[in-house]
Each structure stands twice: as C-alpha cells, then as structure tokens.
Design a protein around this motif. Sequence first.
Motif: not given
Lengths: 255, 263
Positions: B51, B54, B56, B74-75, B78, B80
């Motif tokens: 996280r 990421a 987050l 966030p970008r 990424v 997941m």
Amino acid sequence: MNALTSRAFLAPIIAVLVFLCLWELLVWANNWPNYVMASPSDLPPAYAKYWELFIVMGWQTLWRTVVGLILAVIVGVLIGMVMGFSRIMRDALYPLLVGFNAIPKATVVPIVALLFVGQHDFNTVLIAFMISFFPIAVSVSIGLSTLEPEYRDILRALGASNMTIFRKIALPKTLPEFFGALKVAVTLAFIGTNLMEIVSPHGRGLGALFDSGKTNSDYPLMFAVLIALAFLGIVLYYIVVWLERTFAGWADRQV
Amino acid sequence: MALIEIKGVTHAYKTASGPLPVLNDLNISVPEGGFTAVVGPSGCGKSTLTRLIAGLMKPDTGTVMLHGKPVTGPRATVGMAFQNPVLLEWRTILQNVLLPLEIVQTKLTRAEQQDRARHLLSLVGLSGFEDKRPSELSGGMRQRASLCRALIHQPEVLILDEPFGALDAFTREDLWQTMHKVKEKEPFTGVLITHDLRESIFLADQVVVLSGRPATTQYVLDVQAEGPRDLDHLYTAKSADQLATLRHQIAVAQGRASEGDAA
C-alpha cells in the motif's frame, strides 16, 4: 415455450388454484355462513357488482404505494450510502433507525392524520414510505460497508475519485442486496398504504373499500378487497423481480 | 538509480490500545526491470508495504521513491493484483481487463484497447474466454484475468500481493511459468509479496526477508538468475542452498532460531 418456462408459469397458477379449492372446501365442510368467512365462489359476484370501485380504488392504492416506495428507495439509498461510507454516521444513525422502525406504524397513523389533516394522499404516501425505507437503508449500508478493501484499492491505486469508485464498483456490487430489500419493501409499502386508508375517515383506496364493506357487513366484499390487495402485491413484486433480472441478473448463478 | 527505493520507512497503525508499529526502518531497492520478492512471517506488514508503494498510504517516517521522486499519492503507473482476484462479476472478462483504462488517460482508441486486452488474455492462455463472466471461470483463470487487468495500462510497477496464495500447487506452478512469459513480453518492475519460498526464488531475482513485527529488512538474497526459468531450476543444488538459507532466515524472523545458528 419450453418445459422450464411453462413449469415456471404453471406451477404458481396450479398452487393458487389448489389454495382456492382448499379454501372453498374448508368453508363448505364447516358450513360457515358468509359473516364468518366468505368462500372463493362468493368473490366473483362481489367483483362484478363493484368492479368500477375496484378499478378506481385499486388505482388509488397502487399509485400511492408506488410513490411511497419510490420515496423509500431515494431516501433509503441516501441514508444507506451515508451509513455505508461513514463509520461515525453508522454508529450515530443505527439506534435511531432501529428505534424508529420498532415503533408500530399503526400507532403513527393517527399522529400523521392529525398532523396533516385532510392531506389524505400525502399522509398515505408518507406512511407507505415510513414503513418501507428501513430495509433498503440497512441493506445498502451493509452492501457498501462490507465492500472488500481490495475492490476499492484496484481503482484507488490508479487515482480514481471516490465518486468513480462508487459508480463503477460499490453501486453495482450492492444491487443484489438492494433488490432483496426492495422485495421486502414492496409488501411493506402496501401494508402502510392500507393502514392509512382503513384508519382515516373518508379514506380512499382499497383500504377504504374494505372499511365500507365492514360497515355494511358485506363480507364477500371484504374478502374480495383482500384478494385484490394480494393481487396488486404480487404484480408489484414481480415488477421488482423483473427489474432485478434486468439490472442484477449477473448475481443469479443459476442461469 | 533504482526504480523503487524504500529508505528508512517506519510505520505504525493507530489502534484503540495505542500505536501498533508494523514497519521499522525498512530498506528495499528494486532496479528498473527487476523483480523483488518479499517474504516474512505472517502479519509482519507485507501488505502495508504494497500500500505504501502504491501510494495508498504514507509512511510515518522515511521515504518511498519512484524514479528518485517521493511517492505522495496514487499514480496511474502502478498495477496491482491480490490473492483475491476481485473481478467485477457484472462485467465480462474483457470488460474487467479494460477497467483501468476507464480511469487512466490513454492514447489508445477503443479498438486498440480491445486488441491490447485480447492480446494480454491470449498471453496468459485465456483466449476464447473474453465474453465469459468471472463466475464461469476457475480460480486460476480468474487470477490470470486479474493479472491482465493489472497490466492493461502498461504500468511501470506491478505489485503482486500473494496472487497465487489461494491456488492449488499445480495451478500455481502453471501461473509461475505464465508470469515469466508475461514479464518477457510485457516488461515491468515487480514487487511480489509471498509466503512461498519456492515461488520467491522461481520468479524473482532478489528476495527480501522481513523480520517479525515491526518488520525491518533482515536479509536480502540475490537469486543469481534472471528472466524465464523452468521448474527444474527449483531442483538445482544452488536453489536448494538458497531455499535452506531462506528457511533459516524465516525461522530467525519468527524467533525460532538465532542469526548465528547454522542454516
């Protein structure tokens, strides 16, 4: 029509016919007079005699129930969203909602009738709404609050806004729960409408027709109203089932 | 310069009974195109790590850098995938794979997006399942689709949080090989969280062992292998040594052995 769909249609029709036969048999075997219990064979004359009233009153009951239900959906979904997304709001509102729901709506009817004297349509819609929004609010809030965090993360990690996550994931994912609650709410809304119609003087709708049957000791009419109510309830219920199949059919693993 | 640089990261969760430290001075560096596996005792903060990468979550102290720039949120670069494939059941497999492109800006036309999704699905062996619903697929197939969704927007960094953890052994080994195939055709920089030591040395080129909570970097293993390898790789003497080393490090992390014990 293949075997499966004909079974889906025939089975409930046969069940209804069997039910009517048993009812007729019960009245006949006990030799009950009409003022104890009317039998199915008394109903067609009652419908024939008052068919115009049934259409007018049935329509009044139907539209007020549907309007109450639509209000319940709007308000219930909003409350459910607030409680589903905010832990604090959930803690704050739950006792209030449960308490409100625990109050028998029959006791609220005279209060509402006094509060908005003469606003019969409004009062009826209000009671139908009050009795039916609770399951919708609860199911939507549970649906949203039990959304696995990974669902949110796959979109949040890409920079999606909360609104986008709600629209693309939370909302569709909650639909099965929502429709489950709506099925309960449909029948509840009918109860609400009829409570008001029966209790308030100079009422309208099937409830008032029932009341006039009671006043005039027209027992077949009273039973005919009950059956008409059951019929309307079934119709609305299946409209909800149809909506559910259309919008949340993916949740049905049987197809 | 490393693509992912985690420097001195410390993080604690706020709980009713005070702060619960999960990460303590964690350092991990993943070069561009590298594939790093992170192993450690359960509950040691591995998912917190994903996280953080990421974006987050933000670490209490320390920095997470990508391309030398600190991660602040966030970008879109990424991808997941989790142990739970989290496919949207009301969408077809193809629509599920296309989901990230509805969020991320893309230059691809609709037709090109679809072509790319179909290409990815064929790469993982899901040709012909584009129009099926997730409920019609097996667990392994759903995980393959989830992998395609994570890759559709050509992310720089792929974060895999125990994606094969819930699969049976044969399906898992199958997916390991798929992973190598995918990485060859769709290059990415990967971070894999796993409990499976064999998986870590089969897929990654670097294995980081985290200590028990609060987790710190306890040991870093260079797998000394890059790119695709077949399952026989796991049965070489070198792999046996590496597995023994990792097992020992995990025992240390769990407090069952001390650093000085022979592996």
